[in-house]
Design an enzyme around this catalytic site. Structure first.
Site, PDB file in Angstrom:
ATOM      1  N   ASP A 305      -5.630  -3.682   6.696  1.00  0.00           N
ATOM      2  CA  ASP A 305      -6.050  -2.887   5.542  1.00  0.00           C
ATOM      3  C   ASP A 305      -7.010  -1.772   5.928  1.00  0.00           C
ATOM      4  O   ASP A 305      -7.171  -0.800   5.177  1.00  0.00           O
ATOM      5  CB  ASP A 305      -6.718  -3.776   4.496  1.00  0.00           C
ATOM      6  CG  ASP A 305      -5.704  -4.655   3.767  1.00  0.00           C
ATOM      7  OD1 ASP A 305      -4.530  -4.260   3.680  1.00  0.00           O
ATOM      8  OD2 ASP A 305      -6.093  -5.745   3.304  1.00  0.00           O
ATOM      9  N   ARG A 336       1.434   4.006   3.893  1.00  0.00           N
ATOM     10  CA  ARG A 336       0.121   4.421   4.382  1.00  0.00           C
ATOM     11  C   ARG A 336       0.203   5.210   5.686  1.00  0.00           C
ATOM     12  O   ARG A 336      -0.753   5.927   6.030  1.00  0.00           O
ATOM     13  CB  ARG A 336      -0.796   3.198   4.523  1.00  0.00           C
ATOM     14  CG  ARG A 336      -1.218   2.660   3.164  1.00  0.00           C
ATOM     15  CD  ARG A 336      -2.098   1.429   3.228  1.00  0.00           C
ATOM     16  NE  ARG A 336      -2.505   1.023   1.877  1.00  0.00           N
ATOM     17  CZ  ARG A 336      -3.062  -0.131   1.574  1.00  0.00           C
ATOM     18  NH1 ARG A 336      -3.281  -1.035   2.528  1.00  0.00           N
ATOM     19  NH2 ARG A 336      -3.392  -0.407   0.333  1.00  0.00           N
TER      20      ARG A 336
END
Length: 665
Positions: A305, A336
């Site tokens: 993350d 991402r």
């Protein structure tokens, strides 16, 4: 939209319970033997989603601030719909729980979650005997009534969520369930189950669990190291010493810290106690400075993350920075990898991705005032805020911090004016966010500006609740008159409300200032006005105060009659000096005649094709664009909300719009 000036002040008093621990604590408390009381529960959107789903299954979950009391499921509810919203953790972990409980449940989620892979968790559960279907209108359905049997499951992907789902299901299965990993992932589930007296054994890469009765939970959740990493990052790049206390220090969550330490950052972790079977302590940042970063696949697994944040930090530091095994980032709340490439480009640096490897090459010199796209991803938005701080200012299109870290703005001490626009679906095309971004840049203040689309049947209570939550709001159709009545305003309609602002309309001010700026002598003149809505009414009232004589034109006669009767207007004005239109750019607007006597045309609309504009330009008379009115009325509202003095600078705003590639015909 969030516009930042680069000023911040790290706030050590902010606490934020760990999201990963919170999901698991709520789930285990819902099947424990007794009442659980859990403190420092994060009130993030994802965690609240898990709580709502557990309630749907029969748990009694009550919040009192950040403390939650959980009465376990006494009788599990069947045939339920579980709305997982944007939370992949909720969907995947509860797939294991629902399979174990043996009930029918339909899992649904938002558009983003619907794109994320679910087979990775459904397939191993199916090997244990669970049954699922995947209709088009939901994430998946769990088909209850089938018993689970212990199995040995070999990880197909490195995923703590998949492992956790299997282990949760294993608590209800006949026999033992063993999950074998290729690469060790986060072990929160194993540690918590052991702390709650479950039958669990960890042997290297293998975890075995069997039917268990769990103890209730009576403790506080440590602070979220993933959330606090953004604060650590801000401290590292700006050289502000900082101490994060009461933080989860699980080794599987400290990949972010280890990568920075190896790159030369002065960061230390001090272990202080054990809670939930987890190590808890402090993270201390002493000074700034680090060099080229390298993250192995193992590091990335322990910082999945935080990899976008590490990549964002690498953009600020000269060198070539390499991150291995990051392909999983393509399957998060957004792609991402794509987001990181965008962040680097917005800062004037280079990033590339191929075969699971991300490389960032930076000269350490950032573009001034970068403009970022968050891809509606909470972690990407927080990364971009850190880059705005590093750049001395910048903007992010959306700031969905509430998904994981509602206290993010407070933790960074950003002191943001919370502003927004209330209206119907058309406001998604509004230029107001760009205008407020420009004005907050000029005024050098931090400002957020939200588009608050309201459905046709929105209640008065809902409108008043929204208004109470913001420092300032613009109001557009169809709510101008309604909000004026709700707030007992002195005027017929309002477009500007706020905590310290008298409800009012700045439409008249914007129109008059735009006309004067273009040299239009409108006072004491005969004028035609097209339109009968809230903006038209306020502008008619303003023009009357300057001695103008006005005739109204409107496609719907009864609407025109309301204004005619209210202001005692004439129905036969001859030789008008100008024409002002407050109707949309449409066939009716194009059909409006432009008398030969007119010396100017004003249109409040500013996008598309205007028939009146074309007629004015063809005749060579003065044309005043509604964009000028928008600028001046918006500047007036902004000044009222923020108590700042702004010089008129429409030209600067128009140049800003051109710089972001907006064109107006």
């Amino acid at each position: 939209m969030l516009r930042l000036n680069g000023q911040f002040n790290l706030n050590a008093s902010v606490v934020c319970g760990d999201k990963s621990i919170a999901h698991r604590a709520l789930i285990f408390a819902s099947v424990a033997d007794g009442t659980s009381v859990i403190g420092n529960m994060p009130l993030s959107a994802d965690v609240l989603t898990t709580a709502d789903c557990l309630r749907a299954l029969g748990a009694d979950i009550r919040f009192d601030g950040n403390t939650v009391t959980v009465e376990p499921i006494a009788e599990v509810k069947d045939n339920v719909t579980l709305n997982c919203a944007n939370s992949g953790t909720t969907a995947r972990l509860l797939a294991g729980l629902v399979a174990g409980l043996g009930v029918n449940a339909t899992f649904i989620g938002d558009a983003s979650l619907s794109k994320r892979p679910m087979d990775r968790v459904l397939q191993p559960l199916e090997r244990m005997g669970a049954k699922f279907s995947k209709p088009k209108n939901c994430l998946f359905k769990c088909l209850g009534g089938t018993p689970l049997y212990g199995s040995t499951v070999y990880a197909a992907v490195d995923s703590a969520q998949v492992k956790s789902a299997v282990l949760i299901a294993g608590l209800f299965a006949e026999g033992s369930t063993t999950y074998v990993e290729k690469l060790s992932t986060r072990n929160h589930t194993e540690l918590m189950l052991a702390a709650l007296n479950a039958n669990i054994k960890v042997d290297g890469q293998a975890v075995t669990v069997s039917k268990s009765r769990l103890l209730p939970i009576k403790t506080d959740i440590p602070c979220d190291v993933s959330s606090m990493s953004y604060i650590v990052a801000a401290a590292v790049i700006t050289g502000k010493p900082f101490v994060c206390s009461n933080v989860l220090l699980n080794e599987r969550r400290l990949g972010f810290v280890r990568v920075l330490q190896r790159a030369g950052a002065d960061i230390k972790c001090i272990q202080e106690e054990t809670r939930f079977g987890e190590t808890v302590g402090s993270i201390i940042v002493k000074k700034d400075g680090f060099g080229a970063m390298y993250a192995s696949a193992a590091d990335v697994c322990d910082a999945i993350d935080e990899v976008p944040l590490l990549a964002a930090l690498s953009v600020t530091m000269r060198g070539t920075h390499v991150f291995e095994g990051v392909g999983e980032l393509r399957h998060k709340e957004s792609d991402r990898i794509k987001a990181v490439l965008h962040m680097a480009a917005a800062c004037g640096q280079k990033a590339e991705y191929a075969n699971g490897r991300l490389i960032v090459v930076s000269n350490g010199v950032l573009e001034k005032n970068p403009r970022f796209c968050s891809f509606d991803d909470h972690r990407i938005a927080m990364c971009e805020v850190v880059l705005c701080i590093a750049s001395g200012g910048g903007s992010v299109d959306r700031a969905p911090f509430d998904v994981s870290f509602p206290q993010f703005e407070t933790a960074l001490g950003l002191n943001i004016y919370r502003l927004g626009l209330i209206g119907g679906t058309d406001i998604r095309k509004s230029l107001s966010p760009l205008l407020m971004e420009y004005l907050s840049t000029v005024a050098n203040v931090n400002c957020s500006y939200d588009l608050l689309v309201q459905p046709d049947g929105v209640t008065d209570e809902r409108l008043l609740d929204i208004i109470s939550r913001y420092d300032g709001l613009n109001v557009t159709m169809p709510y101008k008159m309604r909000v004026a009545q709700l707030l007992n305003a002195d005027c017929l309609s309002v477009n500007t409300v706020g905590r310290n602002v008298v409800p009012q309309s700045t439409d008249g001010y914007g129109m008059v200032t735009a006309l004067r700026e273009m040299g239009v002598d409108f006072e004491n003149k005969h004028l035609y006005v097209a339109g009968a809505g809230g903006a038209a009414a306020l502008c008619v009232q303003t023009l009357l105060s300057y001695g103008c004589k006005i005739q109204i034109f409107n496609r719907t006669k009864r609407h025109a009659d309301v204004l005619i009767n209210k202001f005692n207007l004439s129905c036969n004005v001859s030789n008008p000096y100008g024409m002002l239109s407050f109707v949309p750019e449409c066939d009716y607007e194009k059909s409006l005649p432009l008398p030969d006597s007119c010396k100017f045309v004003f249109t409040a609309a500013y996008k598309g094709t205007s028939g009146l504009k074309d007629k004015a330009l063809a005749r060579g008379i003065t044309y005043v664009d509604g964009l000028r009115m928008l600028y001046h009325q918006g500047a007036k509202s902004f000044a009222l909300w923020t108590d700042t003095a702004l010089q008129d600078n429409y030209g600067g705003f128009a140049e800003f719009l051109r710089s972001v590639q907006f064109c107006f015909n």
